[in-house]
Design an enzyme around this catalytic site. Structure first.
Site, mmCIF file in Angstrom:
data_model
loop_
_atom_site.group_PDB
_atom_site.id
_atom_site.type_symbol
_atom_site.label_atom_id
_atom_site.label_comp_id
_atom_site.label_asym_id
_atom_site.label_seq_id
_atom_site.Cartn_x
_atom_site.Cartn_y
_atom_site.Cartn_z
ATOM 1 N N GLN A 119 0.841 -1.185 0.000
ATOM 2 C CA GLN A 119 0.000 0.000 0.000
ATOM 3 C C GLN A 119 0.884 1.245 0.000
ATOM 4 O OE1 GLN A 119 -2.123 -1.191 3.565
ATOM 5 N NE2 GLN A 119 -1.279 0.547 4.718
ATOM 6 N N ASP A 163 1.695 -3.807 -16.173
ATOM 7 C CA ASP A 163 0.538 -3.684 -15.280
ATOM 8 C C ASP A 163 -0.094 -2.296 -15.387
ATOM 9 O OD1 ASP A 163 -1.316 -4.585 -13.487
ATOM 10 O OD2 ASP A 163 -0.092 -4.218 -11.706
#
Length: 536
Positions: free
Chosen positions: A172, A320
């Site tokens: 995160q 990605d």
């Protein structure tokens, strides 16, 4: 709907505990400790591993039963009926991935990215995993920072937002300010224990894939397991990610509209990555575009130029590019910038593969079926070359061969592609097993980029402008390759001339395309050329 389907779905959804008892004891309590021991994982996570593995085994067993026992009679498997079967199966597995987190979310996100290769029920269901990754508590975030940087969080940062900017499957990101320089940074912190869990999760997913292979021999998932084993260690190493970011920045120094966050190496390690904080909005946030007067067509052009260069020229591809990793920024001087984030997963292409892939796209863009077959076979696809071409181009075979995908009349019909995907899932899994492993991530990248483009255009289509940019860089790569092989000056001159003529054709076709979008051009469209041959 048959009663059996209703009963099975209800049973699976409402009676998980009763269904799980026997399988959990057999698989989780016995198998997991063995896996953990063999993988040399810390005994401290054995209990958690048992729960996660047991949940995964039970869920996959339920999903297999749901699918197997409700598709035994082909004559009853109507389109609507199969949609419900796929939806029920997808929801079961997706919920398990969300509960297990970590690598399971990563696999689910990969499935959710294959818009034009899998039935829509799976894609739509798994897409939520891009936004629903669990967050690590702040106490664990600070522990990881302390372990990796050797200092307390308060000693390094003068401020550190407790609410993350975003949370993904493996880490995160928090907004912070460095104490040493006062610079605003984004700090990517790996989830606690994700390294240890990933070892067990990899073994579990491989075991489940082998079980599915026994139950459904027509489906092959070796490609997925190979991708996990090869790519996961790279994504878990943030030093490697930082190096990838800097390498890309060096490759695109001559691209003024591309921004890659700068790395702060003094505060970067294998599990912590500190980088420049970049303002802006997500690439698919149309409201942000309107508020900041950003030209969507310009953004699409930037994306196609950058990724076409990556594939056809550089052979170094960001794999990605989902909307959370691609941002747009309006600078103070009014320029629009494309910002690329998350550089953990890259694919480096060999020169031979890159040139063969260029030749394949050249054939796809012009609709040359013989060349498509030839190049697909060179890439190891064999008899499934037609299906492979459809997977790469996201078009039906009829659309490809009737004029090429750069035809102005060619349209990306998502629903039709996904209907065909339902009927050809076994063949698709076989093709994914056949193709070179470096092509798998390219297919994923293609689908993510098309998803962004469909969102920005607000329709199920891929702009001809994108294909024209691809054609340009494809042409440049093939010309450079032939020039390097040319042994005489006369051959080089011929190649330069052919390249110049092909570029003129492309520019003319681009003018025709933009004219066709105007009111006068729309009336005259049937008289205008709809395709162009740019071969050299």
């Amino acid at each position: 709907m048959r009663p059996l389907l209703l009963k099975t779905i209800h049973f699976v959804r409402k009676n998980k505990v009763k269904t799980a008892v026997g399988v959990s004891i057999a698989s989780a309590v016995v198998a997991t400790p063995v896996y953990v021991y063999n993988a040399k994982v810390s005994p401290a996570i054995v209990a958690t591993a048992c729960v996660r593995t047991g949940r995964a085994v039970v869920t996959v067993a339920q999903a297999a039963a749901l699918f197997k026992y409700n598709t035994w009679d082909d004559s009853l498997c109507t389109k609507e009926y199969m949609s419900q079967v796929h939806r029920g199966t997808a929801e079961l597995i997706c919920n398990m991935c969300s509960e297990n987190g970590g690598l399971f979310i990563k696999v689910g996100q990969h499935i959710g990215a294959l818009d034009y290769l899998l039935p829509k029920e799976y894609v739509q269901t798994f897409k939520i995993l891009h936004n629903e990754a669990p967050q690590t508590p702040m106490v664990d975030v600070k522990r990881v920072l302390r372990d990796e940087l050797g200092q307390e969080c308060e000693e390094v940062f003068s401020s550190f937002d407790t609410q993350p900017l975003g949370s993904a499957s493996l880490a995160q990101v928090h907004r912070a300010v460095l104490k040493s320089s006062g610079k605003e940074v984004a700090v990517k912190v790996q989830h606690a224990a994700v390294q240890e869990h990933s070892k067990v999760d990899t073994i579990t997913i491989e075991f489940l894939a082998k079980c599915i292979d026994k139950i459904f021999p027509e489906f092959q998932f070796d490609w997925l397991i190979d991708a996990i084993k090869r790519n996961l260690p790279k994504e878990l190493d943030f030093v490697q990610e930082a190096q990838n970011a800097e390498h890309l920045s060096r490759l695109f120094t001559d691209t003024p509209f591309l921004k890659v966050p700068k790395i702060h190496w003094a505060y970067t390690s294998r599990r912590v990555l500190t980088m420049e904080y970049c303002k802006g909005g997500m690439v698919d946030d149309l409201e942000y575009h309107k508020r900041n007067n950003i030209d969507t067509n310009k953004v699409l052009s930037y994306i196609s130029k950058v990724f076409s260069q990556m594939v056809f020229i550089r052979g170094y591809i960001h794999c990605d590019p989902h909307p959370g990793n691609v941002m747009v920024e309006k600078t103070e001087d009014g320029r629009t910038m494309l910002v690329l984030l998350d550089h953990g997963l890259y694919q480096t292409l060999t020169d031979d593969f890159r040139i063969n892939y260029c030749k394949l796209w050249q054939a796809l863009l012009t609709g040359n079926s013989e060349k498509i077959k030839k190049q697909a076979q060179r890439l190891g696809v064999g008899a499934h070359y037609g299906l492979f071409a459809c997977m790469v181009a996201s078009r039906t075979w009829e659309d490809i061969t009737e004029g090429g995908i750069a035809d102005v009349n060619s349209n990306l019909d998502v629903s039709r592609l996904q209907e065909k995907a339902i009927k050809q899932m076994p063949e698709i899994s076989q093709v994914l097993n056949y193709v070179p492993r470096q092509l798998l991530l390219i297919l994923k990248t293609n689908d993510l980029l098309r998803g962004i483009e469909c969102t920005l255009l607000q329709r199920n289509t891929q702009g001809v402008g994108t294909f024209l940019n691809m054609a340009r860089y494809c042409l440049s790569a093939l010309t450079t390759h032939k020039l390097n092989k040319a042994q005489t000056l006369s051959k080089q001159i011929v190649l330069y001339c052919a390249y110049a003529v092909a570029l003129i054709r492309l520019k003319f076709f681009k003018m025709v395309y933009w004219f066709s979008l105007t009111p006068p051009g729309a009336k005259l469209q049937r008289y205008l050329p709809s395709q162009i041959n740019f071969s050299i």
